[in-house]
Design a protein around this motif. Structure first.
Motif, short mmCIF file in Angstrom:
data_model
loop_
_atom_site.label_atom_id
_atom_site.label_comp_id
_atom_site.label_asym_id
_atom_site.label_seq_id
_atom_site.Cartn_x
_atom_site.Cartn_y
_atom_site.Cartn_z
N HIS A 138 0.82 -1.22 0.00
CA HIS A 138 0.00 0.00 0.00
C HIS A 138 0.85 1.27 0.00
O HIS A 138 0.32 2.37 0.08
CB HIS A 138 -0.99 0.00 1.16
N VAL A 175 4.12 -6.91 -11.19
CA VAL A 175 3.30 -5.74 -11.50
C VAL A 175 1.88 -5.99 -10.99
O VAL A 175 1.28 -5.16 -10.33
CB VAL A 175 3.30 -5.46 -13.01
N GLU A 176 1.35 -7.18 -11.27
CA GLU A 176 -0.01 -7.48 -10.85
C GLU A 176 -0.15 -7.54 -9.34
O GLU A 176 -1.20 -7.24 -8.78
CB GLU A 176 -0.46 -8.82 -11.45
N VAL A 216 0.83 -5.59 -7.26
CA VAL A 216 0.51 -4.28 -6.70
C VAL A 216 -0.99 -3.99 -6.76
O VAL A 216 -1.50 -3.18 -6.01
CB VAL A 216 1.33 -3.17 -7.42
N GLU A 217 -1.73 -4.71 -7.63
CA GLU A 217 -3.18 -4.53 -7.67
C GLU A 217 -3.75 -4.73 -6.27
O GLU A 217 -3.41 -5.71 -5.60
CB GLU A 217 -3.82 -5.55 -8.61
N PRO A 218 -4.61 -3.79 -5.83
CA PRO A 218 -5.12 -3.90 -4.46
C PRO A 218 -5.80 -5.25 -4.17
O PRO A 218 -5.78 -5.71 -3.04
CB PRO A 218 -6.13 -2.75 -4.39
N ASN A 219 -6.42 -5.87 -5.18
CA ASN A 219 -7.11 -7.13 -4.89
C ASN A 219 -6.36 -8.34 -5.45
O ASN A 219 -6.95 -9.34 -5.80
CB ASN A 219 -8.53 -7.09 -5.45
N LYS A 242 -7.33 -12.60 -6.35
CA LYS A 242 -7.49 -12.70 -7.79
C LYS A 242 -7.07 -14.01 -8.46
O LYS A 242 -7.87 -14.55 -9.22
CB LYS A 242 -6.72 -11.56 -8.45
#
Lengths: 521, 159
Positions: A435, A483-484, A486-489, A493
């Motif tokens: 975050h 990279v993915e 870092v996606e919040p969810n 996923k």
């Protein structure tokens, strides 16, 4: 309210503190010296670069004394205009030569009251008192010279009640003990070791080099020629001797510099923040709220790594009018103790993360990348100096450095923390919370695409421009996965995706998982 | 792995970039011109003038022809509920992810040449970085900006 407080805590001190009072006259001197120190760099520049000629402003002792007198008068006037008092549970300071400024700091806003003393204060048996407020930076107040009793009285009467540790520490006598116990402190031996292996070496070298280049301003040309003549050997020997001499001076300077800024280094842990206090003559205190920490870095300098030591840094975001910055969390620490240090001081960042390293085919790129700047320098030397071909000897150095950069490169993440390890000269391991990532990029150029490699750059908010950490030339899939991440969810996923996307073979994920476990990479 | 971002930018970006790129590259012409003066004055060698001239002319030609189409082909973006993906680059291809809850502000901007093509760009700013989605149709740009700022507000409430 006021009299109540006084009668509770120190009945022996009468109400005299509510009268505006001046500092001890020594304050005039300290303020003059402070101004002089702030002007030091411009003055040195003027002296060495501009004023060496006869018409130069600072070549004339007359001008110098006028200048110093002016500063001293300004210091005395500042002292005359500066008053402080404690009234209605507030520290009230009034100051200013032309514009009268009032700074009233209520007790509940005061975070830290710090009593310290420099050389001048010690000579007169005085102390200086520093008040830090929640905002940090601009709001803080400083009384440069007052008696130790007055300082202690202010500290007792204006310290916040909720700070139990402060209250507990109040009873102790000397200033050094007037604080809670630091979690870690730097010993003099380690400090000296830090100085001898300091990275500020290069900076010092460039300063010495500049001064050396200005030598002809101070010294007569004939004298210099004589000195050169006395080194009767070949020109190469002469330059090497001079070079070694400069390096030695730079080395001594960097030791002194390190000791000046990191002596008495202590780090304290508070419920919501870290407090660092350091400095030999001038004591600096730095507060780092936990909520502002963006990254923690372990840096193994090129001279420190061989003896098993490292430096810890923390990057923090700006708040209020204080800009973000990179702060030394601890200047010199055994690498094997770093883990324990982190788990004590910044427990959020104490992680065991499996690391992935770049594939073997990336090695070539690491070496070439390192050689490019070297090649430019070699070309320049070759062209500029008669014995420039010696610069070719740096090629093996470049290759070795490139190899060690490859060896140092690693990356890994767990659920909420990413770690990237890289080497420029120093080997650095950075830890960043998910975050705290402001943005992340996976990128590749044409050469990387041909080899199926990608690089990763993670951007965080630190200092005004932000900071970034890069993992270069990793497997494409690894980088895209990071990279993915870092996606919040991200956590929820992968399962959903592997059900939906049929045509994508699952082998992608298993292979990256295997890679995580395979120590051979 | 995630496929490439879905949305393309406006195709009118190509002619617009040809103009801006072509004009912008003229700036570099001053290098051979200035150097030429020195060479004519006998202060510098003459042969680099030709080399430099070839380079800047080549640069202008490329900027006004092929580069805008490559750049357009490479540009794509995608705005999801929690993150924004951008992918672009000519020599270095870069895929960037910006978590929506890190976005500080988002705005649209438009230069004179872009205005004549009804194009705007959307700028996304975080505490550390600034990203631009260039050359969107004006309405699309406004829509994208509003959408991102709505998402960012909603995300802030989540966290």
């Amino acid at each position: 309210m006021k009299s109540e407080t006084e009668s509770q805590i120190s009945p022996e001190q009468p109400t005299r503190m509510s009268e505006p009072r001046r500092q001890h006259p020594v304050a005039a001197l300290t303020s003059t010296l402070r101004t002089l120190r702030e002007l030091l760099i411009p003055l040195v520049l003027v002296f060495f670069l501009g004023g060496g000629r006869d018409d130069g402003l600072f070549s004339n002792p007359y001008y110098i004394s006028i200048f110093l007198t002016f500063l001293l008068v300004a210091g005395v006037m500042q002292w005359m205009r500066f008053t402080y008092r404690v009234e209605d549970d507030e520290l009230r300071i009034e100051y200013g030569l032309l514009v009268r400024k009032r700074s009233y700091i209520p007790r509940h806003r005061i975070q830290v009251i710090d009593i310290s003393s420099g050389i001048l204060q010690r000579m007169f048996g005085l102390v200086s008192l520093n008040v830090q407020t929640a905002g940090g930076g601009a709001e803080e107040a400083r009384i440069s010279a007052l008696t130790i009793e007055d300082a202690r009285w202010i500290k007792e009467n204006l310290s916040r009640d909720d700070s139990a540790e402060k209250q507990a520490a109040l009873g102790d006598g000397t200033e050094a003990k007037e604080k809670p116990k630091p979690e870690y402190r730097l010993s003099w031996n380690t400090l000296f070791l830090a100085g001898t292996t300091s990275g500020s070496f290069g900076v010092a070298l460039s300063i010495v080099g500049t001064l050396f280049a200005q030598m002809n301003v101070v010294m007569d040309d004939d004298v210099i020629l004589e000195i050169i003549d006395s080194f009767a050997g070949t020109s190469a020997t002469f330059f090497i001797t001079i070079g070694i001499g400069l390096i030695f001076i730079a080395w001594i300077l960097s030791i002194v510099g390190t000791i000046l800024s990191y002596a008495n280094f202590e780090i304290y842990k508070r419920p919501k923040e870290l407090l660092i206090s350091r400095g030999l003559f001038e004591k600096r205190q730095i507060t780092i709220p936990y909520s502002r920490i963006q990254a923690v870095r372990i840096q193994e300098g090129i001279l420190r790594q061989p003896i098993g030591y490292c430096t810890l840094y923390v990057d923090s975001a700006g708040y209020g009018d204080q800009s973000g910055r990179s702060t030394v969390l601890f200047p010199m620490l055994k690498l094997k103790d770093a883990k324990e240090f982190i788990s004590t001081m910044v427990p959020d960042y104490s992680r065991e993360i499996d690391l992935v390293t770049p594939p073997a085919r990336a090695l070539r790129r690491y070496i070439i990348r390192t050689m490019i700047p070297f090649a430019a320098l070699i070309g320049l030397f070759y062209w500029l100096f008669p014995f420039g071909h010696w610069a070719l000897l740096t090629i093996p150095v470049a290759v070795t450095l490139g190899y060690y950069r490859y060896r140092a490169a690693a990356a890994g993440h767990d659920d909420d923390t990413i770690t990237i390890r890289y080497r420029n000269l120093a080997k650095t391991t950075a830890f960043v919370k998910r975050h705290r990532v402001q943005s992340v990029s996976g990128w590749d150029n044409w050469f990387q695409r041909r080899r199926g490699l990608k690089s990763l750059t993670v951007n965080i908010a630190s200092s005004d421009t932000g900071a970034s950490f890069s993992a270069l030339d990793f497997e494409e899939d690894t980088v895209l996965d990071y990279v993915e991440w870092v996606e919040p969810n991200y956590l929820s996923k992968p399962r959903a995706e592997s059900n939906e996307v049929g045509e994508k073979p699952d082998s992608d994920k298993t292979s990256s998982a295997e890679r995580l476990l395979d120590p051979g990479f | 792995m995630r496929p490439d971002p879905e949305q393309k930018i406006d195709i009118k970006a190509i002619p617009a970039w040809r103009i801006t790129g072509g004009l912008g590259s003229l700036f570099w012409w001053f290098v051979p011109v200035v150097y030429g003066f020195f060479a004519l004055g006998g202060v510098a060698e003459r042969w680099p003038v030709i080399l430099l001239t070839v380079l800047v002319v080549l640069n202008t030609i490329l900027q006004a022809s092929i580069i805008p189409s490559i750049r357009w082909r490479r540009w794509s973006y995608q705005i999801d509920k929690h993150e924004i993906y951008l992918q672009h680059g000519i020599f270095i291809i870069r895929r960037t992810l910006i978590p929506v809850n890190r976005i500080q502000h988002v705005d649209t901007r438009q230069g004179p040449i872009m205005r004549s093509f009804d194009l705007s760009s959307v700028t996304i700013t975080t505490a550390a970085t600034t990203h631009e989605i260039p050359a969107l149709n004006d309405e699309v740009a406004d829509e994208v900006r509003n959408r991102i700022s709505d998402l960012a507000r909603a995300a802030d409430q989540d966290v």
